[in-house]
Design a protein around this motif. Structure first.
Motif, PDB file in Angstrom:
ATOM      1  N   GLY A  55       0.624  -1.231   0.095  1.00 28.56           N
ATOM      2  CA  GLY A  55      -0.130  -0.012   0.050  1.00 28.56           C
ATOM      3  C   GLY A  55       0.656   1.294   0.049  1.00 28.56           C
ATOM      4  N   LEU A  56       1.838   1.227   0.821  1.00 27.72           N
ATOM      5  CA  LEU A  56       2.936   2.519   0.899  1.00 27.72           C
ATOM      6  C   LEU A  56       3.573   2.506  -0.522  1.00 27.72           C
ATOM      7  N   LEU A  57       3.930   1.654  -1.196  1.00 26.87           N
ATOM      8  CA  LEU A  57       4.784   1.638  -2.217  1.00 26.87           C
ATOM      9  C   LEU A  57       3.885   2.525  -3.503  1.00 26.87           C
ATOM     10  N   LEU A  58       2.540   1.647  -3.289  1.00 23.63           N
ATOM     11  CA  LEU A  58       1.594   2.198  -4.504  1.00 23.63           C
ATOM     12  C   LEU A  58       1.301   3.805  -4.164  1.00 23.63           C
ATOM     13  N   PHE A  59       1.265   4.020  -2.963  1.00 22.59           N
ATOM     14  CA  PHE A  59       0.732   5.473  -2.603  1.00 22.59           C
ATOM     15  C   PHE A  59       2.079   6.285  -3.141  1.00 22.59           C
ATOM     16  N   ILE A  60       3.347   6.169  -2.874  1.00 24.17           N
ATOM     17  CA  ILE A  60       4.451   6.666  -2.890  1.00 24.17           C
ATOM     18  C   ILE A  60       4.429   6.917  -4.464  1.00 24.17           C
ATOM     19  N   LEU A  61       4.156   5.834  -5.358  1.00 21.89           N
ATOM     20  CA  LEU A  61       4.423   5.890  -6.816  1.00 21.89           C
ATOM     21  C   LEU A  61       3.173   6.950  -7.370  1.00 21.89           C
ATOM     22  N   CYS A  99       5.857   8.652   4.515  1.00 28.79           N
ATOM     23  CA  CYS A  99       5.662   7.145   3.866  1.00 28.79           C
ATOM     24  C   CYS A  99       6.936   6.421   3.717  1.00 28.79           C
ATOM     25  N   LEU A 100       8.231   6.989   3.344  1.00 21.06           N
ATOM     26  CA  LEU A 100       9.247   6.478   3.099  1.00 21.06           C
ATOM     27  C   LEU A 100       9.616   5.903   4.617  1.00 21.06           C
ATOM     28  N   LEU A 101       9.595   6.713   5.652  1.00 20.96           N
ATOM     29  CA  LEU A 101      10.076   6.431   6.921  1.00 20.96           C
ATOM     30  C   LEU A 101       9.170   5.086   7.304  1.00 20.96           C
ATOM     31  N   ALA A 102       7.805   5.040   7.097  1.00 23.06           N
ATOM     32  CA  ALA A 102       7.000   3.765   7.482  1.00 23.06           C
ATOM     33  C   ALA A 102       7.269   2.708   6.698  1.00 23.06           C
TER      34      ALA A 102
END
Length: 383
Positions: free
Chosen positions: A90-96, A183-186
């Protein structure tokens, strides 16, 4: 190497619950920032893409609708893939999607990316509550939930103010890269701190029910958006309304006949759950509706900058946090029903006050009524 909760607690020692709580707070705050900070950027986006309010509102409502659908995916994904894979995906898709938002060339592209972000937020946020209940099973759960709630509440408090300042100085794209550091930290911390115990024997997701739900939600939003611009008897309006009714009816039909429903409808047989659902719906409409309308009104009608609109909401958010803390203390002494009713009445008074002041009201008066409304929501949300 085992990565279930007992193994992680043994590996990191007695402070593991505190580290995990901090990680969950950071991840949730990033999602809440993304959902609320966009509102101060809407006028700038409308001007940049030459779109009107009915289309621009999809940037907020589309996110929330997708987040609602994502909430139903969270439990299934957590059970099948584990917390770590689910959260990191979820975080990777959010960052992208946040990075892609910086190079979009059309409004529909930005709306599509916001919908993707909402889906990610709906998948990531519920994991926090599940893990808090599991890791603090031996004590300290109340304190952990209180700290988590206080941290998450800081996001909508500070988000509009910080977002407004960034929009004034860097443009609307700033609200998309604002949550990225968290987001990157999490994402990085989750590689070590999140459990990764999934069960591949978990039944497959009911994709048909999920598709019907998404179609119904977005058709309903489309109906409400088009009804603002065209007469209700035009096909582009009533057609979307009919599609929403049919899709949601199909979702209910599918859920009632499924052995493993995406949403167990039998929950609504319990009076307590029905009452809680109506209260949650009312509070959600009040919180997210006012968070959307107030910044938009301040900028498009009163002529405030994005930074000024965000600063007006800053004291309101702080008072909401204080009211929530006081309501938590009062909940041990007064009934939850009394606190809920009192909070909703206070919020109603605020809405009436904002409607009464009219155009040209002073900054202090608008801030006062916004603060009254946030106090009411803080009292209502805590019970």
């Amino acid at each position: 190497m085992q990565d279930d909760l007992p193994a992680l607690q043994q590996r990191f020692g007695k402070h593991y619950p505190q580290w995990l709580l901090a990680l969950l707070m950071v991840g949730s705050m990033a999602m809440v920032l993304a959902s609320t900070s966009i509102n101060v950027a809407l006028p700038a986006i409308m001007a940049d893409f030459s779109i009107g309010r009915p289309l621009a509102q999809w940037l907020s409502t589309g996110f929330l609708a997708a987040m609602t659908a994502g909430l139903l995916l969270a439990a299934w994904a957590h059970a099948r893939f584990g917390a770590r894979r689910t959260a990191q995906a979820g975080l990777l898709l959010f960052i992208l999607s946040s990075l892609l938002a910086l190079i979009v060339e059309a409004a529909w592209q930005l709306i599509a990316l916001r919908i993707v972000q909402g889906l990610c937020a709906g998948i990531v946020q519920p994991l926090a509550m599940v893990l808090i209940f599991r890791v603090f099973a031996d004590g300290g759960r109340g304190m952990a939930l209180g700290l988590y709630g206080l941290g998450v509440m800081l996001a909508p408090t500070l988000g509009p103010g910080i977002g407004g300042y960034l929009v004034d100085h860097f443009g609307w794209v700033a609200v998309f890269w604002m949550p990225l550091p968290m987001c990157l930290l999490a994402l990085l911390a989750g590689q070590w701190l999140l459990p990764n115990q999934g069960d591949r024997s978990t039944p497959l997701l009911d994709f048909r029910a999920f598709a019907w739900l998404c179609l119904g939600l977005f058709a309903a939003l489309g109906f409400l958006a088009e009804a603002q611009r065209f007469a209700w008897w035009q096909p582009r309006v009533w057609g979307l309304g009919l599609l929403a009714v049919v899709a949601l009816a199909a979702f209910v039909w599918r859920s009632r006949r499924s052995g493993k429903p995406l949403l167990p409808l039998s929950l609504w047989r319990h009076a307590g759950f029905r009452s809680a659902s109506w209260v949650a719906l009312t509070l959600g409409l009040g919180l997210y509706g006012s968070t959307y309308l107030i910044p938009l009104y301040l900028q498009t009608v009163e002529g405030y900058s994005a930074g000024q609109a965000g600063m007006l909401l800053l004291p309101a958010g702080l008072l909401m946090g204080m009211a929530s803390f006081v309501a938590g203390w009062l909940s041990d002494r007064l009934s939850a029903a009394l606190l809920l009713i009192s909070g909703l009445l206070i919020f109603t008074l605020s809405a009436a006050g904002l409607a009464w002041v009219g155009q040209g009201a002073s900054f202090a008066l608008l801030c006062f009524w916004a603060c009254v409304g946030r106090v009411g929501l803080g009292v209502s949300c805590r019970p």
